[in-house]
Scaffold this active site. Sequence first.
Site, PDB file in Angstrom:
ATOM      1  N   TYR A   1      10.315   9.209  -3.728  1.00 56.79           N
ATOM      2  CA  TYR A   1      11.356   9.880  -3.111  1.00 56.79           C
ATOM      3  C   TYR A   1      12.807   9.121  -2.953  1.00 56.79           C
ATOM      4  O   TYR A   1      13.550   9.539  -1.887  1.00 56.79           O
ATOM      5  CB  TYR A   1      10.740   9.998  -1.363  1.00 56.79           C
ATOM      6  CG  TYR A   1       9.339  10.946  -1.328  1.00 56.79           C
ATOM      7  CD1 TYR A   1       9.728  12.287  -1.567  1.00 56.79           C
ATOM      8  CD2 TYR A   1       8.228  10.583  -1.094  1.00 56.79           C
ATOM      9  CE1 TYR A   1       8.749  13.156  -1.622  1.00 56.79           C
ATOM     10  CE2 TYR A   1       7.176  11.329  -1.192  1.00 56.79           C
ATOM     11  CZ  TYR A   1       7.470  13.003  -1.295  1.00 56.79           C
ATOM     12  OH  TYR A   1       6.468  13.734  -1.252  1.00 56.79           O
ATOM     13  N   ASP A   2      12.839   8.046  -3.661  1.00 53.79           N
ATOM     14  CA  ASP A   2      13.950   6.955  -3.504  1.00 53.79           C
ATOM     15  C   ASP A   2      15.326   7.993  -3.678  1.00 53.79           C
ATOM     16  O   ASP A   2      16.314   7.698  -2.924  1.00 53.79           O
ATOM     17  CB  ASP A   2      14.006   6.072  -4.691  1.00 53.79           C
ATOM     18  CG  ASP A   2      13.451   4.663  -4.030  1.00 53.79           C
ATOM     19  OD1 ASP A   2      12.950   4.886  -3.104  1.00 53.79           O
ATOM     20  OD2 ASP A   2      13.397   3.742  -4.918  1.00 53.79           O
TER      21      ASP A   2
ATOM     22  N   ASP B   1       0.072   2.016   2.160  1.00 54.02           N
ATOM     23  CA  ASP B   1      -0.119   3.447   2.151  1.00 54.02           C
ATOM     24  C   ASP B   1       1.243   3.912   2.671  1.00 54.02           C
ATOM     25  O   ASP B   1       1.407   3.082   3.990  1.00 54.02           O
ATOM     26  CB  ASP B   1      -1.247   4.047   2.681  1.00 54.02           C
ATOM     27  CG  ASP B   1      -1.766   5.246   2.309  1.00 54.02           C
ATOM     28  OD1 ASP B   1      -2.370   5.166   0.900  1.00 54.02           O
ATOM     29  OD2 ASP B   1      -1.248   6.326   2.575  1.00 54.02           O
TER      30      ASP B   1
ATOM     31  N   LYS C   1      17.870  -2.360  -1.457  1.00 51.82           N
ATOM     32  CA  LYS C   1      16.589  -1.609  -0.893  1.00 51.82           C
ATOM     33  C   LYS C   1      15.576  -2.478  -0.189  1.00 51.82           C
ATOM     34  O   LYS C   1      14.968  -2.533   0.853  1.00 51.82           O
ATOM     35  CB  LYS C   1      15.739  -0.719  -1.906  1.00 51.82           C
ATOM     36  CG  LYS C   1      14.589  -0.130  -1.276  1.00 51.82           C
ATOM     37  CD  LYS C   1      14.040   0.721  -2.504  1.00 51.82           C
ATOM     38  CE  LYS C   1      12.784   1.328  -1.815  1.00 51.82           C
ATOM     39  NZ  LYS C   1      11.934   1.890  -2.788  1.00 51.82           N
TER      40      LYS C   1
ATOM     41  N   HIS D   1      11.107   0.127   4.328  1.00 50.35           N
ATOM     42  CA  HIS D   1       9.914   0.437   5.078  1.00 50.35           C
ATOM     43  C   HIS D   1       9.072  -0.781   4.656  1.00 50.35           C
ATOM     44  O   HIS D   1       8.155  -1.399   5.375  1.00 50.35           O
ATOM     45  CB  HIS D   1       9.444   1.683   4.972  1.00 50.35           C
ATOM     46  CG  HIS D   1       9.148   2.250   3.621  1.00 50.35           C
ATOM     47  ND1 HIS D   1       9.959   2.205   2.680  1.00 50.35           N
ATOM     48  CD2 HIS D   1       8.075   2.696   2.971  1.00 50.35           C
ATOM     49  CE1 HIS D   1       9.608   2.740   1.541  1.00 50.35           C
ATOM     50  NE2 HIS D   1       8.614   2.922   1.683  1.00 50.35           N
TER      51      HIS D   1
ATOM     52  N   LYS E   1       5.588  -0.030  -6.703  1.00 51.46           N
ATOM     53  CA  LYS E   1       5.221  -0.625  -5.309  1.00 51.46           C
ATOM     54  C   LYS E   1       4.956  -2.140  -5.392  1.00 51.46           C
ATOM     55  O   LYS E   1       5.710  -2.867  -4.696  1.00 51.46           O
ATOM     56  CB  LYS E   1       4.130   0.120  -4.515  1.00 51.46           C
ATOM     57  CG  LYS E   1       4.390   1.412  -4.031  1.00 51.46           C
ATOM     58  CD  LYS E   1       2.949   1.635  -3.211  1.00 51.46           C
ATOM     59  CE  LYS E   1       2.889   2.978  -2.820  1.00 51.46           C
ATOM     60  NZ  LYS E   1       1.718   3.124  -2.024  1.00 51.46           N
TER      61      LYS E   1
HETATM   62  P1  IMP Z   1       1.339   6.468  -1.444  1.00 53.96           P
HETATM   63  O1  IMP Z   1       1.051   5.330  -0.448  1.00 53.96           O
HETATM   64  O2  IMP Z   1       1.341   6.066  -2.873  1.00 53.96           O
HETATM   65  O3  IMP Z   1       0.330   7.592  -1.141  1.00 53.96           O
HETATM   66  O4  IMP Z   1       2.798   6.870  -1.055  1.00 53.96           O
HETATM   67  C1  IMP Z   1       3.012   8.353  -0.592  1.00 53.96           C
HETATM   68  C2  IMP Z   1       4.158   8.925  -1.683  1.00 53.96           C
HETATM   69  O5  IMP Z   1       5.221   8.463  -1.242  1.00 53.96           O
HETATM   70  C3  IMP Z   1       4.026   8.588  -2.934  1.00 53.96           C
HETATM   71  O6  IMP Z   1       4.341   9.796  -3.512  1.00 53.96           O
HETATM   72  C4  IMP Z   1       4.906   7.306  -3.420  1.00 53.96           C
HETATM   73  O7  IMP Z   1       5.478   7.521  -4.702  1.00 53.96           O
HETATM   74  C5  IMP Z   1       6.013   7.546  -2.426  1.00 53.96           C
HETATM   75  N1  IMP Z   1       6.556   6.478  -1.987  1.00 53.96           N
HETATM   76  C6  IMP Z   1       6.010   5.287  -1.179  1.00 53.96           C
HETATM   77  N2  IMP Z   1       6.789   4.462  -1.099  1.00 53.96           N
HETATM   78  C7  IMP Z   1       8.126   4.685  -1.629  1.00 53.96           C
HETATM   79  C8  IMP Z   1       9.184   4.216  -1.781  1.00 53.96           C
HETATM   80  O8  IMP Z   1       9.747   3.126  -1.313  1.00 53.96           O
HETATM   81  N3  IMP Z   1      10.131   4.940  -2.652  1.00 53.96           N
HETATM   82  C9  IMP Z   1      10.016   6.227  -2.936  1.00 53.96           C
HETATM   83  N4  IMP Z   1       8.990   6.643  -2.717  1.00 53.96           N
HETATM   84  C10 IMP Z   1       8.059   6.055  -1.966  1.00 53.96           C
END
Ligand code: IMP
Length: 185
Positions: free
Chosen positions: A143-144, A69, A162, A167, A16
């Site tokens: 989730y990419d 988040d 990307k 988002h 991130k």
């Molecule tokens: P958190 O904000 O880290 O709790 O993200 C929630 C989930 O979404 C985690 O498993 C992250 O790895 C996934 N996630 C957040 N942003 C992305 C992204 O840009 N690509 C893929 N997975 C994401």
Amino acid sequence: MRKSFDLYFASSNKNKYSEAKEILSKFKLNLGFFEFAPVEIQSNSILEIATKKSLDAYWSCKKPVIVEDDGLFIPALGGFPGPYSSYVFKTIGNAGILNLVKSKRNAEFHSVIAYCDGKKPVLFQGVIKGVISKKQKGNDWGYDPIFIPKGKTKTYAELDDKNTLSHRYITLGKFARWYKKSINN
Ligand code: IMP
């Protein structure tokens, strides 16, 4: 010589951070990394989770910080995994999501950025619509490999651009425009 940063990205997720750094560099902001593993509160709202995380991060870093988040929301599954996206990724993962999603494949990736400099956190939100792919494609993180943004035929993991449409890009763009105005006032 120590590098000076405009502000810090507090997270335990280097992926991130790398994306956020690249995105904010387009707005001429130099983003530092503050390694931080927050105790995440249980909440149905990623806004609430981000607010709490940003306050904890600020008191730990003592410098202006942003935290992010995210959540993947699938309407056909009642918005699941939503605020539980991180836990769901660690447990059933992308294969589990693909097993659950049948004909209605619409999905949304939500992002919240919370900025905190010791005062009340300021929040920014972004949403990108898309669909869940039928198979995992590409090898990138999280989730990419299963999320195809609207208007594209490739998953986030397969796209070269990307960071110009995600988002994260939408939310950080809103943040950067606000931040640049607020520091010039
Ligand atoms: P958190 O904000 O880290 O709790 O993200 C929630 C989930 O979404 C985690 O498993 C992250 O790895 C996934 N996630 C957040 N942003 C992305 C992204 O840009 N690509 C893929 N997975 C994401």
